[in-house]
Scaffold this motif. Structure first.
Motif, PDB file in Angstrom:
ATOM      1  N   TYR A   1      24.387  30.135  49.718  1.00 27.22           N
ATOM      2  CA  TYR A   1      24.429  29.906  48.276  1.00 27.22           C
ATOM      3  C   TYR A   1      24.682  31.193  47.495  1.00 27.22           C
ATOM      4  O   TYR A   1      24.949  31.165  46.302  1.00 27.22           O
ATOM      5  CB  TYR A   1      23.131  29.242  47.796  1.00 27.22           C
TER       6      TYR A   1
ATOM      7  N   SER B   1      33.914  32.644  39.536  1.00 21.45           N
ATOM      8  CA  SER B   1      32.938  31.561  39.366  1.00 21.45           C
ATOM      9  C   SER B   1      31.739  32.043  38.568  1.00 21.45           C
ATOM     10  O   SER B   1      31.192  31.303  37.733  1.00 21.45           O
ATOM     11  CB  SER B   1      32.481  31.038  40.725  1.00 21.45           C
ATOM     12  N   THR B   2      31.346  33.278  38.792  1.00 22.73           N
ATOM     13  CA  THR B   2      30.220  33.831  38.055  1.00 22.73           C
ATOM     14  C   THR B   2      30.499  33.812  36.558  1.00 22.73           C
ATOM     15  O   THR B   2      29.666  33.380  35.751  1.00 22.73           O
ATOM     16  CB  THR B   2      29.943  35.269  38.523  1.00 22.73           C
TER      17      THR B   2
ATOM     18  N   LYS C   1      28.471  41.198  53.918  1.00 20.37           N
ATOM     19  CA  LYS C   1      27.656  40.108  53.388  1.00 20.37           C
ATOM     20  C   LYS C   1      26.825  39.447  54.480  1.00 20.37           C
ATOM     21  O   LYS C   1      26.338  38.324  54.304  1.00 20.37           O
ATOM     22  CB  LYS C   1      28.573  39.047  52.759  1.00 20.37           C
TER      23      LYS C   1
ATOM     24  N   HIS D   1      44.120  30.418  42.850  1.00 22.71           N
ATOM     25  CA  HIS D   1      44.712  31.392  43.763  1.00 22.71           C
ATOM     26  C   HIS D   1      46.198  31.123  43.937  1.00 22.71           C
ATOM     27  O   HIS D   1      46.875  31.831  44.659  1.00 22.71           O
ATOM     28  CB  HIS D   1      44.036  31.301  45.133  1.00 22.71           C
TER      29      HIS D   1
ATOM     30  N   GLY E   1      35.508  36.610  45.581  1.00 22.98           N
ATOM     31  CA  GLY E   1      34.352  37.453  45.306  1.00 22.98           C
ATOM     32  C   GLY E   1      34.551  38.361  44.105  1.00 22.98           C
ATOM     33  O   GLY E   1      33.709  39.201  43.816  1.00 22.98           O
TER      34      GLY E   1
ATOM     35  N   GLY F   1      35.378  31.406  48.495  1.00 23.85           N
ATOM     36  CA  GLY F   1      36.241  32.011  49.501  1.00 23.85           C
ATOM     37  C   GLY F   1      35.447  32.694  50.593  1.00 23.85           C
ATOM     38  O   GLY F   1      35.804  32.641  51.776  1.00 23.85           O
TER      39      GLY F   1
ATOM     40  N   GLU G   1      39.285  26.444  40.495  1.00 22.07           N
ATOM     41  CA  GLU G   1      40.199  26.083  41.575  1.00 22.07           C
ATOM     42  C   GLU G   1      40.319  24.576  41.736  1.00 22.07           C
ATOM     43  O   GLU G   1      39.967  24.017  42.762  1.00 22.07           O
ATOM     44  CB  GLU G   1      39.749  26.724  42.885  1.00 22.07           C
TER      45      GLU G   1
HETATM   46  N1  LIG Z   1      23.480  33.725  43.957  1.00 26.14           N
HETATM   47  C1  LIG Z   1      24.078  34.842  44.370  1.00 26.14           C
HETATM   48  N2  LIG Z   1      23.314  35.823  44.899  1.00 26.14           N
HETATM   49  C2  LIG Z   1      23.899  36.954  45.333  1.00 26.14           C
HETATM   50  N3  LIG Z   1      25.194  37.227  45.272  1.00 26.14           N
HETATM   51  C3  LIG Z   1      26.013  36.289  44.741  1.00 26.14           C
HETATM   52  C4  LIG Z   1      25.489  35.057  44.276  1.00 26.14           C
HETATM   53  N4  LIG Z   1      26.516  34.325  43.802  1.00 26.14           N
HETATM   54  C5  LIG Z   1      27.635  35.058  43.992  1.00 26.14           C
HETATM   55  N5  LIG Z   1      27.340  36.246  44.551  1.00 26.14           N
HETATM   56  C6  LIG Z   1      28.286  37.316  44.872  1.00 26.14           C
HETATM   57  O1  LIG Z   1      28.925  37.690  43.697  1.00 26.14           O
HETATM   58  C7  LIG Z   1      30.318  37.906  43.915  1.00 26.14           C
HETATM   59  C8  LIG Z   1      31.130  37.061  42.967  1.00 26.14           C
HETATM   60  O2  LIG Z   1      30.995  35.698  43.287  1.00 26.14           O
HETATM   61  P1  LIG Z   1      31.900  34.562  42.616  1.00 26.14           P
HETATM   62  O3  LIG Z   1      31.425  33.257  43.132  1.00 26.14           O
HETATM   63  O4  LIG Z   1      31.900  34.756  41.161  1.00 26.14           O
HETATM   64  O5  LIG Z   1      33.339  34.877  43.221  1.00 26.14           O
HETATM   65  P2  LIG Z   1      34.712  34.144  42.932  1.00 26.14           P
HETATM   66  O6  LIG Z   1      35.537  35.060  42.160  1.00 26.14           O
HETATM   67  O7  LIG Z   1      34.450  32.807  42.379  1.00 26.14           O
HETATM   68  O8  LIG Z   1      35.297  34.017  44.414  1.00 26.14           O
HETATM   69  P3  LIG Z   1      36.074  32.764  45.070  1.00 26.14           P
HETATM   70  O9  LIG Z   1      37.460  32.854  44.657  1.00 26.14           O
HETATM   71  O10 LIG Z   1      35.927  33.058  46.518  1.00 26.14           O
HETATM   72  O11 LIG Z   1      35.360  31.531  44.663  1.00 26.14           O
HETATM   73  C9  LIG Z   1      30.591  37.559  45.359  1.00 26.14           C
HETATM   74  O12 LIG Z   1      30.717  38.750  46.093  1.00 26.14           O
HETATM   75  C10 LIG Z   1      29.351  36.807  45.794  1.00 26.14           C
HETATM   76  O13 LIG Z   1      29.042  37.124  47.122  1.00 26.14           O
END
Ligand SMILES: Nc1ncnc2c1ncn2[C@@H]1O[C@H](COP(=O)(O)OP(=O)(O)OP(=O)(O)O)[C@@H](O)[C@H]1O
Ligand SMILES: Nc1ncnc2c1ncn2[C@@H]1O[C@H](COP(=O)(O)OP(=O)(O)OP(=O)(O)O)[C@@H](O)[C@H]1O
Ligand SMILES: [Mg+2]
Ligand SMILES: [Mg+2]
Lengths: 230, 305, 305, 230
Positions: free
Chosen positions: A136, D42-43, A130, D195, D38, A141, D163
């Protein structure tokens, strides 16, 4: 190496965040800092890298004293201290690589060295893939891992970690802890604030307990506030 | 040092819209400032043209001998403030008069003899073309024998003098307003752009960057913005004046030293603005955190939660 | 609705330094704009004064009878553009001439008989005081019998006309420059202050505030800034002009409708600036997140991590 | 009530954050969302309150569909959803009280109601004493609690908690979890990313597992990635 002498910290003149703290951290020591939310953990840590100054008392860090340090000596001190901030504090307009490299650039390190060390640090927290993303674009994490990489890259004499695993999954937490132990064995002292008491039980190290700004016996905290796991 | 320059260059391109705004506003400020300077220069030019026309005519008594005229001429030439003298004979005077009245004056036909006197045209040097000096000179000349009368358009001179004074007065007020406005607008624009990156400055500070390291990129950026702004505005001014001068003759543009001054002014604005803004921003960040600045801590009365 | 107004009021006091900067910059813009308007008004006034002096003298042939003069006078009065006529007899003409030449003219003594003709002074109405109309009128008058000659200072009129044209030309260019500059500077200042609160806007959006709810406080703030800025600048202009008018006679200040226009202009600037900025800011925030806006999504080729 | 149908989400055209997710959340259900950093937690959550839209597939939330929702309907949807953001997202220029009250103000609630509910919500997270502080004057855990208060005050039909206990001490975590259970018993569905697997084991609720953007059996995650505690 780090010495708190009768340190008091008041916020807004009447909120006591630290109440007569006496503390010393030796070279190469591994320290945990525990206490409830608002106990004053972050406040204590901010005083070590002199973002905050005590209202009363004094702190000595690596030969610098809060009473006598000059404004232009503060950056010199901070370069020797690695800090993982609770809120990460990544530079929003730089990508991951630049955020990490930045900590070395300010020290005037050579370009080739910076590149090598930055890539190493990113690999250590498993964030190499990454390196061109901006903060952003990272998950919580992932941002935390970048903050860790930035803190360890300087090879500081002390690493201050303010809940470095708050947003990381259990396996990631294990990895990070192993990384901290490894850094510790190379001589870096560590002060880590955490709410994850299970981590502490699984490792060695001194535990510092804080309650309402006062130092307390950590066992009291384990017992009273998390009796279940003790 | 390499990093600092890198930072500045990156900062320039990273905050494109901010750079654009800053350069735009500096351009406008310098442009209006330049318009004012050029306007002043042209005003001075017009005044000079008007003052050039001031001349003093000394009418001579009839029947003066050539030697007497010569003596008078020499006497006049020695007066402080007189630059040049020129004798105009009766005949020449009539001729000039006829030329002036050429077309449509029924007056001309009325002359039976030549009623016009001989005269000496006195050119007064620039610095003495004020109503006071002109009066003084004319009074001195009146004392010489052979002088019938003196005409230097005294009412007209007073008018001109009043207009010049008014113009200067307005010009100075305008100058003050425009200069202060430029400074205010540019400084505060830069301040806003610096404060927008306040958090970044804070983080750099916490990671151990020296003040110089943090500030220099902003300052360089400020200077570059100032430079670009003033270059663009100079170019705009230049095209505007070339355009205007096709329509209006006698328009003068800024000379090269004024142009250099304007560019310099822009850079100074950019430099001072960014320097002050980033210093102030850092101090504010620190003060908010410390509440008490380093070395100025006092003991507070204890109170408990 | 109460909340929205509350928000606006709070926003105004919370961001004191931003409010200060915005109001300051609006004040300056409107002030310079007002200076320009007032300058234009004064220029028009001076032009009017100059044009007032334009008059046409119709010299009459000698020995005209009273009836003939009367007829001629009536004929002239019927011409389009002629406002008023006034007969000046030979005797009166001589008297006027003597008065004018009073002091220091050796010409006076040269007259043996009265060489001056009788004349009719023709006042031309304002709208016809251009070189073309004046020429046309004079040519019409020339056709009448009993007219010897006509003098309306044709060269001088041409000069005046050229000067007026130049002044208008410069004035319009200046007006365009100043208006555009004001708009650019004010809009971008507001933009910077809105963008500084970008994160706040984002959060409000995510918490479920409607666009109106988010935008209205900014817009109200913008209008209030515009209002304050223009009121302050009007006050400043007013004091400046009172001061100037103690030094220079005949200075006119903006009339009340222009003042109202200026205040209105300030509010419109504040309104449009904040409206556009906050809209644009919201759109940018959303676009960065979505990459594809709502309803305009296309299927991407799949690829795997 | 909430339905993900073949949802894909690509970032930067080639990073698959969600990969063919099919999911439904019923009224009043308590759901945990787990997965490594990742994984896409959150997505997935951002798509429910429509901060993000799927690249492919569609999502239905409370009758609104991502394919047909109009820009001006989004605020209406968001008012019915309580969100505890991973990075808190507090308004920096308002104090704690205003931050929490804000969520109700936007709905046009009556003044007296707002006051009562805000004070209740602050009491529920034990932050009443800090109601006049600004976010920068709060510790990490305190900020998180304020974010929680803001999310629950609306009495949403679903509470999305990303979280919510990452920065809170164990006792605080217990309090928060109890609060969430209580809200849940009143009929609010809950989707909580965490987590802290020990929490899950101590309670009932459906567990949704994510790995590299794909739905997986949560037991796989427990086993493979945190074998020690399983
Ligand atoms: N705006 C963005 N542009 C590009 N990649 C993104 C963007 N937002 C998130 N990602 C990537 O998408 C993947 C999923 O992100 P997400 O935030 O959903 O993870 P997560 O499950 O919430 O992780 P954590 O537990 O660390 O919060 C990650 O690898 C992140 O780097
Ligand atoms: N700038 C400030 N102004 C006023 N009060 C403050 C400020 N910063 C912190 N506090 C208060 O001081 C106390 C200690 O804060 P601190 O950040 O040290 O807590 P902490 O132990 O790090 O908590 P957490 O585990 O939640 O991060 C808290 O009650 C907090 O509200
Ligand atoms: Mg903390
Ligand atoms: Mg996340």
């Amino acid at each position: 190496m780090i010495n708190f002498k009768n340190v008091y910290k008041y916020y807004k003149k009447d909120w006591v965040a630290l109440n007569n703290v006496n503390l010393s951290i030796e070279k190469g020591q591994f320290n945990y800092l525990i206490g409830r939310s608002g106990a004053g953990k972050s406040t204590l840590m901010k005083m070590i890298y002199m973002e905050l100054f005590p209202t009363e008392g004094e702190i000595e860090v690596a030969g610098y004293n809060t009473k006598s340090i000059k404004q232009n000596e503060i950056p010199m001190l901070r370069r020797k201290i690695g800090v993982i901030f609770q809120d990460f504090k990544l530079l929003k307009d730089r990508n991951v690589y630049d955020n990490v490299a930045f900590a070395l650039q300010v020290t005037g390190e050579k370009y080739s060295n910076i590149r090598k060390k930055t890539l190493e640090a990113l690999a250590a927290v498993k964030m190499s893939h990454k390196r061109n993303s901006f903060p952003y674009q990272l998950s919580g994490g992932e941002q935390q891992k970048v903050a860790i990489a930035r803190a360890i890259i300087k090879e500081p004499f002390i690493l201050i970690a303010d809940e470095p695993t708050g947003n990381v999954d259990p396996e990631g937490t294990r990895d990070i802890l192993e990384l901290l132990f490894e850094i510790n064995t190379r001589g870096t002292a560590i002060l880590m604030a955490t709410h994850d008491y299970s981590l502490i039980k699984k490792s060695v190290g001194k535990v510092i307990g804080l309650r309402d700004g006062k130092l307390v016996n950590p066992d009291d905290i384990f017992k009273m506030e998390f009796g279940g796991q003790q | 040092m390499i990093y600092i320059i890198q930072e500045a260059v990156k900062g320039f391109f990273k905050n494109k819209s901010m750079s654009f705004i800053t350069i735009g506003i500096i351009t406008i400020s310098i442009f209006i400032f330049g318009l004012f300077i050029a306007g002043t220069a042209n005003m001075l030019n017009v005044i000079k043209l008007a003052e050039d026309r001031i001349e003093m005519i000394v009418y001579l008594k009839d029947n003066l001998k050539a030697e007497e005229i010569k003596l008078l001429d020499e006497q006049i030439a020695t007066i402080l403030g007189v630059q040049q003298t020129e004798f105009v004979s009766k005949e020449q005077a009539l001729e000039n008069f006829k030329k002036e009245m050429s077309e449509n004056s029924p007056l001309l036909s009325a002359f039976e003899s030549n009623p016009l006197p001989a005269s000496i045209k006195v050119t007064v040097s620039m610095a003495y073309k004020t109503p006071e000096y002109l009066r003084e000179i004319s009074e001195k000349i009146k004392l010489f024998s052979g002088v019938e009368d003196i005409d230097y358009g005294s009412e007209w001179i007073d008018d001109l003098d009043r207009i010049i004074k008014i113009l200067f007065f307005i010009d100075i007020i305008l100058g003050i307003i425009i200069t202060l406005s430029s400074v205010f607008v540019v400084f505060n624009t830069i301040r806003l752009t610096v404060y927008a990156r306040r958090e970044q400055i804070d983080i750099m500070d916490l990671v151990g960057a020296t003040e110089t390291y943090i500030e220099l990129p902003y300052i360089i950026e400020g200077i570059v913005h100032g430079l670009f702004g003033s270059l663009i505005s100079t170019a705009l001014l230049y095209s505007l004046f070339s355009f205007i001068s096709t329509k209006i003759p006698n328009v003068i543009f800024l000379n090269s030293s004024l142009t250099v001054f304007m560019v310099f002014f822009g850079m100074i604005l950019g430099f001072t603005g960014s320097f002050m803004s980033v210093k102030q921003c850092m101090n504010e960040i620190r003060e908010v955190k410390r509440l008490e600045p380093v070395g100025k801590r006092k003991t507070l009365p204890r109170s408990v939660k």
